[in-house]
Design an enzyme around this catalytic site. Structure first.
Site, short mmCIF file in Angstrom:
data_model
loop_
_atom_site.label_atom_id
_atom_site.label_comp_id
_atom_site.label_asym_id
_atom_site.label_seq_id
_atom_site.Cartn_x
_atom_site.Cartn_y
_atom_site.Cartn_z
N GLY A 40 0.78 -1.24 0.00
CA GLY A 40 0.00 0.00 0.00
C GLY A 40 0.81 1.28 0.00
O GLY A 40 0.36 2.29 -0.54
N GLU A 70 4.12 4.83 5.36
CA GLU A 70 2.94 3.97 5.26
C GLU A 70 1.79 4.69 4.57
O GLU A 70 1.72 5.94 4.61
CB GLU A 70 2.48 3.56 6.67
CG GLU A 70 3.01 2.21 7.11
CD GLU A 70 2.30 1.04 6.43
OE1 GLU A 70 1.80 1.18 5.30
OE2 GLU A 70 2.26 -0.04 7.06
N ASP A 122 -4.07 1.96 11.02
CA ASP A 122 -5.42 1.59 11.41
C ASP A 122 -5.37 1.17 12.90
O ASP A 122 -5.34 2.04 13.77
CB ASP A 122 -5.82 0.41 10.49
CG ASP A 122 -7.31 0.17 10.45
OD1 ASP A 122 -7.93 0.24 11.51
OD2 ASP A 122 -7.85 -0.13 9.38
N SER A 123 -5.30 -0.12 13.19
CA SER A 123 -5.17 -0.54 14.58
C SER A 123 -3.81 -0.14 15.16
O SER A 123 -3.65 0.00 16.37
CB SER A 123 -5.34 -2.06 14.69
OG SER A 123 -4.24 -2.72 14.10
N GLY A 124 -2.82 0.01 14.28
CA GLY A 124 -1.46 0.33 14.72
C GLY A 124 -0.63 -0.91 14.99
O GLY A 124 0.57 -0.82 15.25
N LEU A 177 2.36 -1.63 12.42
CA LEU A 177 3.43 -0.65 12.56
C LEU A 177 4.17 -0.81 13.88
O LEU A 177 5.40 -0.67 13.95
CB LEU A 177 2.83 0.75 12.45
CG LEU A 177 3.73 1.86 11.98
CD1 LEU A 177 4.55 1.43 10.78
CD2 LEU A 177 2.89 3.07 11.61
N LYS A 214 -6.28 6.51 10.69
CA LYS A 214 -7.66 6.18 11.11
C LYS A 214 -7.63 5.98 12.62
O LYS A 214 -7.66 4.86 13.13
CB LYS A 214 -8.09 4.90 10.38
CG LYS A 214 -9.58 4.80 10.17
CD LYS A 214 -9.98 3.43 9.70
CE LYS A 214 -10.11 3.32 8.20
NZ LYS A 214 -10.64 2.00 7.80
N ASP A 237 -6.18 -0.86 -1.26
CA ASP A 237 -6.88 -1.78 -2.15
C ASP A 237 -8.20 -2.30 -1.58
O ASP A 237 -8.45 -2.24 -0.39
CB ASP A 237 -5.99 -3.00 -2.44
CG ASP A 237 -5.87 -3.91 -1.21
OD1 ASP A 237 -5.49 -3.40 -0.14
OD2 ASP A 237 -6.17 -5.11 -1.33
N ARG A 278 -5.83 0.21 -6.29
CA ARG A 278 -4.69 0.93 -5.72
C ARG A 278 -4.29 2.11 -6.60
O ARG A 278 -3.65 3.05 -6.16
CB ARG A 278 -3.48 -0.01 -5.60
CG ARG A 278 -3.66 -1.16 -4.61
CD ARG A 278 -2.34 -1.87 -4.43
NE ARG A 278 -2.45 -3.19 -3.83
CZ ARG A 278 -2.47 -3.44 -2.52
NH1 ARG A 278 -2.39 -2.44 -1.68
NH2 ARG A 278 -2.57 -4.66 -2.06
C1 PRP Z 1 -2.37 -2.05 5.47
C2 PRP Z 1 -1.48 -0.82 5.63
C3 PRP Z 1 -0.73 -1.08 6.88
C4 PRP Z 1 -1.69 -1.90 7.70
C5 PRP Z 1 -2.33 -1.00 8.71
O1 PRP Z 1 -1.67 -3.04 4.83
O2 PRP Z 1 -0.62 -0.65 4.53
O3 PRP Z 1 0.47 -1.80 6.66
O4 PRP Z 1 -2.70 -2.41 6.82
O5 PRP Z 1 -3.20 -1.74 9.53
P1 PRP Z 1 -3.01 -1.83 11.10
O6 PRP Z 1 -2.69 -0.47 11.59
O7 PRP Z 1 -4.39 -2.29 11.57
O8 PRP Z 1 -1.97 -2.84 11.42
P2 PRP Z 1 -2.35 -4.40 4.31
O9 PRP Z 1 -2.17 -5.47 5.35
O10 PRP Z 1 -3.78 -4.11 3.90
O11 PRP Z 1 -1.46 -4.80 3.07
P3 PRP Z 1 -1.21 -3.99 1.68
O12 PRP Z 1 -0.39 -2.77 2.05
O13 PRP Z 1 -0.44 -4.94 0.83
O14 PRP Z 1 -2.55 -3.60 1.11
#
Ligand code: PRP
Length: 176
Positions: free
Chosen positions: A43, A98, A102-104, A107, A130, A158, A164
């Protein structure tokens, strides 16, 4: 059935302007240094390639590919490294780039893996934050936009690996 795009949340113009501002901030903060921008596949790549073209400091780029171990619908935050960085980051100024936090959990895990390699500094830059979904606090140094708790696609994000390429970020409603 393809999903329905409900509305544009962040336009192409808004993204361009904000990416430029973030690049200006990073260029100012890293004056005289050569940061390594680490993009987490997949992403983050669109944001990375736009951001780096707006930077005025010398920099390097590298990539990591990870997959989360899911327990049913929810991610556990435990990450498996599918492809690691190509270079040692010891003593380097690293910026994780990044698309969204989202949830963090992802990361937070990656941050600890990279910190164990003793970079000189480690900062985080995300285009989208988020916040409402955060389960673990992660220190974020550069944030493009705080967004509501909606499913978003475009600009790297995506839906089932597609969309994307959209130059804007849109809210998506899955079709029943
Ligand atoms: C997405 C994004 C972050 C992660 C964030 O990746 O790029 O790496 O989710 O989510 P979190 O904060 O809840 O951990 P994804 O797993 O969708 O893979 P992609 O980048 O290949 O789409």
């Amino acid at each position: 059935m393809e999903p329905r795009i409900e509305r544009t949340l962040i336009s192409e113009v808004q993204i361009k302007q904000r990416v430029r501002e973030l690049a200006d901030d990073i260029s100012r903060d890293y004056k005289g240094k050569i940061p390594t921008l680490v993009s987490i596949l997949k992403g983050g790549i669109i944001f990375l390639t736009d951001l780096m073209r707006d930077l005025t400091v010398l920099h390097e780029i590298d990539f990591m590919s990870v997959s989360s171990y899911d327990s049913g619908m929810e991610t556990t935050g435990v990450v498996r490294i599918l492809a690691d960085l190509s270079r040692n980051i010891e003593g380097k100024d690293v910026i994780i780039v990044e698309d969204i936090v989202d949830s963090g959990l992802t990361l937070d895990y990656i941050r600890h893996i990279l910190l164990a390699r003793h970079p000189r500094s480690l900062k985080i830059c995300t285009l989208l934050d988020k916040k409402a979904r955060r389960l673990v606090e992660v220190p974020i140094d550069y944030i493009g936009f705080e967004i509501p708790n909606e499913f978003v696609i475009g600009y790297g994000l995506d839906y089932q690996e597609k969309y994307r390429n959209l130059p804007y970020v849109a809210i998506m409603v899955p079709n029943e």
